[in-house]
Each structure stands twice: as C-alpha cells, then as structure tokens.
Design a protein around this motif. Sequence first.
Motif, mmCIF file in Angstrom:
data_model
loop_
_atom_site.group_PDB
_atom_site.id
_atom_site.type_symbol
_atom_site.label_atom_id
_atom_site.label_comp_id
_atom_site.label_asym_id
_atom_site.label_seq_id
_atom_site.Cartn_x
_atom_site.Cartn_y
_atom_site.Cartn_z
ATOM 1 N N ALA A 122 0.896 -1.160 0.087
ATOM 2 C CA ALA A 122 -0.259 -0.107 0.055
ATOM 3 C C ALA A 122 0.897 1.158 0.118
ATOM 4 O O ALA A 122 2.011 1.331 0.650
ATOM 5 N N PRO A 123 0.353 2.384 -0.754
ATOM 6 C CA PRO A 123 1.225 3.748 -0.553
ATOM 7 C C PRO A 123 0.980 3.923 0.890
ATOM 8 O O PRO A 123 -0.138 4.192 1.512
ATOM 9 N N VAL A 124 1.999 4.587 1.370
ATOM 10 C CA VAL A 124 2.121 5.033 3.060
ATOM 11 C C VAL A 124 2.224 6.328 3.126
ATOM 12 O O VAL A 124 1.964 6.951 4.238
ATOM 13 N N ALA A 125 2.767 7.100 2.119
ATOM 14 C CA ALA A 125 3.094 8.412 2.443
ATOM 15 C C ALA A 125 3.415 9.197 1.185
ATOM 16 O O ALA A 125 3.651 8.523 0.031
ATOM 17 N N GLY A 126 3.376 10.421 1.050
ATOM 18 C CA GLY A 126 3.271 11.057 -0.302
ATOM 19 C C GLY A 126 2.679 12.600 -0.176
ATOM 20 O O GLY A 126 2.337 13.039 0.741
ATOM 21 N N PHE A 127 3.158 13.307 -1.211
ATOM 22 C CA PHE A 127 2.579 14.741 -1.273
ATOM 23 C C PHE A 127 2.935 15.179 -2.956
ATOM 24 O O PHE A 127 3.633 14.462 -3.368
ATOM 25 N N GLY A 128 2.380 16.209 -3.233
ATOM 26 C CA GLY A 128 2.581 16.675 -4.648
ATOM 27 C C GLY A 128 2.146 18.049 -4.927
ATOM 28 O O GLY A 128 1.094 18.269 -4.667
ATOM 29 N N ASN A 161 6.303 10.003 -3.198
ATOM 30 C CA ASN A 161 5.782 8.613 -3.085
ATOM 31 C C ASN A 161 6.510 7.494 -2.457
ATOM 32 O O ASN A 161 7.534 7.315 -2.889
ATOM 33 N N PHE A 162 5.598 7.013 -1.641
ATOM 34 C CA PHE A 162 6.234 5.778 -0.632
ATOM 35 C C PHE A 162 5.271 4.619 -0.718
ATOM 36 O O PHE A 162 4.178 4.761 -0.290
ATOM 37 N N LEU A 163 5.936 3.584 -1.331
ATOM 38 C CA LEU A 163 5.135 2.378 -1.267
ATOM 39 C C LEU A 163 5.668 1.235 -0.380
ATOM 40 O O LEU A 163 7.053 1.070 -0.557
ATOM 41 N N GLN A 164 4.736 0.599 0.288
ATOM 42 C CA GLN A 164 5.485 -0.344 1.440
ATOM 43 C C GLN A 164 4.767 -1.729 1.204
ATOM 44 O O GLN A 164 3.546 -2.136 1.062
ATOM 45 N N THR A 186 10.261 -0.618 2.046
ATOM 46 C CA THR A 186 9.582 0.548 1.549
ATOM 47 C C THR A 186 10.309 1.100 0.459
ATOM 48 O O THR A 186 11.683 1.144 0.481
ATOM 49 N N MET A 187 9.695 1.517 -0.886
ATOM 50 C CA MET A 187 10.445 2.269 -2.006
ATOM 51 C C MET A 187 9.700 3.590 -1.939
ATOM 52 O O MET A 187 8.679 3.626 -1.759
ATOM 53 N N TYR A 219 13.702 5.993 -7.581
ATOM 54 C CA TYR A 219 13.129 5.492 -6.120
ATOM 55 C C TYR A 219 14.492 4.858 -5.681
ATOM 56 O O TYR A 219 15.306 4.170 -6.034
ATOM 57 N N GLY A 220 14.221 5.153 -4.312
ATOM 58 C CA GLY A 220 15.280 4.724 -3.252
ATOM 59 C C GLY A 220 14.493 3.532 -2.388
ATOM 60 O O GLY A 220 13.420 3.382 -2.417
#
Length: 430
Positions: A122-128, A161-164, A186-187, A219-220
């Motif tokens: 699931a996506p866990v964090a982000g903004f834009g 964007n952070f996907l976990q 997490t990526m 992506y990290g």
Amino acid sequence: MFRSAGVLFVFLALFLSSNHLRAQGIIIPWGGPVNAGMGGAATAAPVDAIGATYWNPATTSALTNELSVGLGFLVPLPETHSSIAGIASGSTESDSGATALPSVGFVHRREGSRTTFSLSIAPVAGFGTNYPASGTNPFFLPQSNAPAVPGGFGAMFTRANFLQLAPSLTFALTDKLSFAVGPTVTMGEIVVDPLVLGPMNDADGSGQPRYGPGRGTRYGWGGGGQVGVFFIGDNGWNLGASIKTPQWMEPFSVNSTDENGLPLVAQFKADLPMIVSVGTAYRGFENLVFALDVRYFDYKNTDGLGDSGFAATGALQGLGMSSVMSVATGAQWHVSECLYLRAGYSFNQSPFQDSDATFAVAAPLHYQHVMNVGCSFALSKSAWINAVYSYAPEASLTGPIMTPLGPAPGTSVTTDVQIHAAQLGVTVKY
C-alpha cells in the motif's frame, strides 16, 4: 476496565479535535477503501485485510482468509498567495492532478492453526504540487540572476511517493490475545524542482547563486519493522496497539546541473517516522462496530522531516515538522446480508507552524480534518465490492517567505489546500 478505557479514548478524541489541529503530515491516514470508510481506525477493529495489516497485523487473527485489492485516486487542490508589502502580490493554483492509491491485503490461516500470515502492499506517504512560474506572484517569480534584484523560486514541481510491502506473522497466544511481528520494505521517490534540497551554485559568475533542476532522481529503498498486539475483551470491547519503526531510507541522489549546464550531484536524507498506535473498538450492539484510534507520529526525530533551516550552501535541511498526535474514529453498520455502510472522521495535530508556510507550499500536508463515507456490497457469498469517498476541507498556513538568509522582510505567503479522494476495491473471502 474496558468501559473505563472507552471513556478515556473518547476524552482524548474530544481533546485532540479542537480547531487548531491539523493534518498528521506525510503519512496517508488509511489503508484501502474499507479502512478509509472507517476513518483509518483499525488498531482494535479488524474489518478487512488491508486496513488490519496497514495499522495492526495482530488483528488479522480475528479475520477469515481473504484477499482484498483496492485502487483509488487522491486529488489535492493547493493554492498559494504571496506578497511583498507595497510592491507585488498574486495567487497561483497548483495543477497537481490525481495520485493513484493502489492497495492489496492478504490474510491466510491454515485450519486449526494459531498462526496467521498476512501481507499488505500500500502507499504509505506522499505529497505533490505543480506550480507554474508567475510574473505577479512573488513566490513564483523566476530565480534572480543578479545581486540585489528580487526573485522567487520560479516554477515549482514536487512529488513524494512511498509504497510499502509489509508481511507479518500473527500468533494467537490465547483465544483472546494475539501478537504480530514482521518487517517492512519501503520504496520511495522524492522530486523537488528547483532543487532546494541541494546547494545553490554561481557557476556563471553573476554573483547571484541559484538552485539547479531537481528531477533527475530514482526510487530509493529502505525498511524497518512493526509489532502489534490485539485483545478481545468481554462485553464487546477490543483493545489493540502497534508500533511501526522508522523507515530508514537510503540517501536520495539527484543528477542536477549547475548554471552552465554541467553535472552537479546532490544527495539528501529523508526517512519516514516511527508511528505508535493504540485503539479500542466496541461490538456490543448488534450489526454495529465503533472504533477509535490514537496515534503518535515522531516527525521531529526523523531525518529530512524534523530538520529545519538552510545550510550554509543554501540547501534546505528539512521540512521542520513537529511530532504530532492524531485521532481516527469510524463506525460500520451491517445493514443486511448484502450491504455494509461506513462513516469515519479523523482529527490531527499540525506538523507545521505558520512560520513554516514556505515549506508547506512544496509539501501541502496541513489539511485539518478528513471525512469519509463508504460501503460494501455483496457480489456473492464470498465476494464484495467496496467504495469510499474522502474529503479534507480547506486549511491554510500564513507566514513570511523564508530564504537561506532568513525571513524576507515585508513578505507574506499563504498556502491553502483541500483534498478529494475516491477508492474502489474487491474483497474475496475463502
């Protein structure tokens, strides 16, 4: 005991929902369409696989085997107004577009076993944001290339964007008490253009340094872990608690250029915070579930989020976010064999102060409250379709325009944001 616990949680919810409270920050407040319908409350209320694994995998011991998938879109609507006293002022809207919210939850337990395997993606964090340059709005004036000539940040594009991936094992220690543990992988991607997270440069010798472009990144990867506990009490009360460790990310690297177009590589650190959740749920009424979660987000001690100010090179050291508390409340009504209705509402402290309005322009994470309505409709005895709509009404921050030299005298910047989100999903129980 459980009645007293419920009274305590209700008191905390009322206390934390005062008008000065704002968003929980970069972390997305719910996992999947069913959990969003509950306002994100899931620490002691196992309603579906995605929400349970997202907030407290220990609660999966109370679920049947199921696979849930969801897809939604989040649409932020930021707008920024800035002014220089007696000289210029203007407003600019961000064309941020929609951000996809894919989610998957899986719960499986062998018949007769006390061990449950669960997995969420699931996506866990982000903004834009996506602001154009402006000839009237001081904040978005082109960067100046001459000493003593005022300039802004120019066109601004930001994306995080952070996907976990979160697998876990849950052990039913007794019929009422469960414990869960698992790693998190997490990526994440962070794009900030112009690259205020990197050093300014004066390669053309004009005497006025500028920021380079910031889109040349990838992506990290990083990771951490989570643990949870879940207790099914008497008289319809449940209790739960979970801890997500910080997500320690590798340094983000950006291939930028200096003023002459030659290579310039910048690196910065940005992790995700530790999250502590405690929750209660009440199932004492037929066909009704009420849930309440209280959470703590440790932004202040998170690299890249809690750091603040500019380095001597002009690089922004972090967003200056404060650690915050949040409250999520939700209710589910089992109307019939074919229909569930849900409603949820969350209240949150602000990770930003008004003096941080400059940073909130790039990361509009200060929405105050989130309201959610959702439902599930049976396609068959084992398959359900889920839907939810979420809305965060407009919230504002106002402060001076911050520069590497400090607050710019006579300036003001106000950033507003409201958010719409809609999600659909399918749950199959087997």
